[in-house]
Design a protein around this motif. Sequence first.
Motif, PDB file in Angstrom:
ATOM      1  N   ASP A  28       0.867  -1.114  -0.035  1.00  0.00           N
ATOM      2  CA  ASP A  28       0.000  -0.192  -0.042  1.00  0.00           C
ATOM      3  C   ASP A  28       0.984   1.202  -0.029  1.00  0.00           C
ATOM      4  OD1 ASP A  28      -2.173  -1.695   0.078  1.00  0.00           O
ATOM      5  OD2 ASP A  28      -2.728  -1.358   2.137  1.00  0.00           O
ATOM      6  N   TYR A  30       0.805   5.508   0.358  1.00  0.00           N
ATOM      7  CA  TYR A  30       0.155   6.886   0.771  1.00  0.00           C
ATOM      8  C   TYR A  30       0.838   7.994   0.164  1.00  0.00           C
ATOM      9  CZ  TYR A  30      -1.297   3.102   4.013  1.00  0.00           C
ATOM     10  OH  TYR A  30      -1.902   1.820   4.456  1.00  0.00           O
ATOM     11  N   TYR A  34      -4.011  10.272  -0.618  1.00  0.00           N
ATOM     12  CA  TYR A  34      -4.787   9.077  -1.338  1.00  0.00           C
ATOM     13  C   TYR A  34      -3.961   7.924  -0.793  1.00  0.00           C
ATOM     14  CZ  TYR A  34      -6.370  12.341  -4.513  1.00  0.00           C
ATOM     15  OH  TYR A  34      -7.117  13.412  -5.053  1.00  0.00           O
ATOM     16  N   THR A  35      -4.586   6.680  -0.901  1.00  0.00           N
ATOM     17  CA  THR A  35      -3.935   5.381  -0.344  1.00  0.00           C
ATOM     18  C   THR A  35      -4.091   4.604  -1.817  1.00  0.00           C
ATOM     19  OG1 THR A  35      -4.928   5.486   1.629  1.00  0.00           O
ATOM     20  CG2 THR A  35      -4.254   3.136   0.887  1.00  0.00           C
TER      21      THR A  35
END
Length: 121
Positions: A28, A30, A34-35
Motif C-alpha cells: 500500500d 500513501y 490518497y491510498t
Amino acid sequence: MEFCQSVINETLRFGNIIPVLWRKTLSDVYFKGYTIPQGTAIMTHIAAMHLDPSAFENPNNFYPWRWLAMGKSNNWMPFGGGVRHCCGSEIARMEIAVFLRYLVLNYDWELVEHDHPVALQ
Ligand code: HEM
C-alpha cells in the motif's frame, strides 16, 4: 559537442519515443492524501512531464539552447530511472551523436518554410 548533447536531450524530450512507463505497487502506498492499494498498476507519463510548461518553457517548441542554460532537469527521464534505468542509454546517446554528425556533414540543410519555427501541432 556540448550543443550536440543539447540537441540529443531536446530530441529525446520532444520525441518521446517511450511515452509511458508501467509499475505495480508492491505494498500500500500513501501519496498526497490518497491510498494506492498493493497490486495497483501505475502509469508514469513521461511524455506529459516532458511537455509540462511548468517544467519546460514553451514545451512545444524544439529549442536545444534551453539545455545550455538549464544543464540537467529532474523532469527529463527518456531513459526511465531507478533500478530499471535504461542500461543502453550511453550507447544510444553515442549512436544518435554519430548519426547527427553524419547528417550534418554530408547533407545541405534548409528550412522548407522559413517563417515557420519547428513546433508540435
Ligand atoms: C533512444 C534510445 C532508447 C530509449 C529512449 C530507451 C528507453 C528506455 C527506457 C525508458 C527504459 C526503462 C523501461 C522501464 O523502466 O520500464 C529502458 C530500459 C532498457 N533499455 Fe533502453 N532505451 C533506448 C536505447 C537502448 C539501447 C540502445 C539498448 C541496448 C543496447 C537498451 C537496452 C535497455 C534494456 C536492456 C532495458 C531494461 C533495463 C532493466 O529493466 O533493468 N536501450 N530503455
